[in-house]
Design an enzyme around this catalytic site. Structure first.
Site, mmCIF file in Angstrom:
data_model
loop_
_atom_site.group_PDB
_atom_site.id
_atom_site.type_symbol
_atom_site.label_atom_id
_atom_site.label_comp_id
_atom_site.label_asym_id
_atom_site.label_seq_id
_atom_site.Cartn_x
_atom_site.Cartn_y
_atom_site.Cartn_z
ATOM 1 N N CYS A 238 -7.556 23.846 3.381
ATOM 2 C CA CYS A 238 -7.867 24.999 2.534
ATOM 3 C C CYS A 238 -6.768 26.032 2.725
ATOM 4 O O CYS A 238 -5.588 25.739 2.509
ATOM 5 C CB CYS A 238 -9.263 25.543 2.821
ATOM 6 S SG CYS A 238 -9.537 26.085 4.531
ATOM 7 N N ARG A 243 -12.854 26.670 5.453
ATOM 8 C CA ARG A 243 -13.565 26.018 4.357
ATOM 9 C C ARG A 243 -13.397 24.503 4.426
ATOM 10 O O ARG A 243 -14.324 23.744 4.124
ATOM 11 C CB ARG A 243 -13.052 26.544 3.011
ATOM 12 C CG ARG A 243 -13.491 27.948 2.676
ATOM 13 C CD ARG A 243 -12.864 28.452 1.386
ATOM 14 N NE ARG A 243 -11.460 28.788 1.546
ATOM 15 C CZ ARG A 243 -10.654 29.204 0.567
ATOM 16 N NH1 ARG A 243 -11.136 29.335 -0.666
ATOM 17 N NH2 ARG A 243 -9.397 29.500 0.799
#
Length: 294
Positions: A238, A243
């Protein structure tokens, strides 16, 4: 949750509420800071600050094993303690802590399905009282490099040195190069775009509205529709690795893919590397339009 390949890594809010006082269980709230924790947390939970406690304050890297041992010991966690992690943003940073603990070899670690969001929505008990715990001894048993990817591993895939797939879990605007990072976030890169051949599957697509993970069949359909089947190794990334740890968790534990690694260097490293190939769809489209107009 029984349809997941490894349902044992998730606990429900109901289970958590019934086990708050279990003597060999430690709840830990993990977020980018402890602001939410200070406003109210699960009784008995410890709060971890991702920026200052899980990241090296000088190098851009994980904390080393000695620092982790100290953190866990001060949190009342020994090697045989079961850890249940939860946090905001559908467990972004809790998933990162899960990944980091697995990297350092902790066996019994789980996520609270739905995290802080579902706990609060169900109006379950919160407290502002600081949690006091007795210090424990913790020793890292080993490091599991199979869960972590570095830039050289990404280059090997791009250069054909080994088969593999890349999953970019950022938003579509980050992926295409329209923006460098979501508004207000300081960690960024010199260039926008994505790593060549990466599939864009935003992390949040794996979650329901209440923050829980989608059912096995839904998750399988989501990733297989983008060609991510688990046949080859998968590397998730990410912007700073939080994430992508959420997606890493989904692929490895809920779908049961054998070879999944999280590239925590992610775009803030790759987008700053001299000579690293990128795809910027915004620039490509503008150049194509300019060429067509000539």
């Amino acid at each position: 949750m029984s349809e997941y390949k490894h349902p044992e890594v998730l606990v429900s809010t109901e289970w958590a509420a019934q086990n708050l006082n279990h003597p060999n269980l430690r709840f830990v709230e993990v977020d980018v800071d402890t602001a939410a924790y200070d406003q109210g947390h699960i009784p008995g939970a410890i709060g971890w600050n991702w920026q200052t406690q899980l990241q090296d304050s000088v190098r851009r890297d994980l904390i080393d094993r000695e620092t982790l041992e100290k953190l866990l010991g001060q949190s009342g966690i020994s090697n045989d303690t079961a850890i249940v992690l939860y946090g905001d943003n559908n467990n972004w940073f809790a998933a990162y802590a899960f990944w980091q603990l697995k990297y350092y070899g902790h066996e019994n670690v789980r996520l609270l399905n739905g995290g802080r969001k579902k706990w609060i929505e169900q109006k379950r008990q919160l407290t502002i009282e600081p949690t006091k715990v007795a210090a424990a001894n913790y020793r890292v048993s080993g490091v599991d490099e199979s869960v972590r990817a570095h830039k050289d591993d990404v280059f090997k895939i791009l250069e054909g040195g080994q088969p593999g797939q890349l999953v970019d879990v950022r938003s579509a605007d980050e992926f295409t190069g329209k923006i460098l990072a979501p508004p207000g976030l300081s960690e960024t890169a010199q260039r926008a775009g994505h790593i060549p051949s990466a599939a864009n599957i935003p992390w949040a697509q794996a979650s329901n509205e209440d923050g829980t993970f989608k059912a096995f069949d839904e998750l399988q359909k989501l990733y297989q529709s983008k060609g991510i089947t688990g046949t080859d190794e998968v590397i998730t990334y990410c912007r700073i690795g939080e994430r992508s740890s959420h997606t890493w968790f989904v692929l490895k534990y809920l779908l049961g893919y054998d070879r999944v690694r999280n590239y925590d260097g992610s775009w803030t490293e790759w987008g700053n590397l001299i000579g690293a190939p990128i795809v910027n769809q915004q620039i490509a489209a503008a150049r194509a339009a300019g060429g067509a107009g000539r």
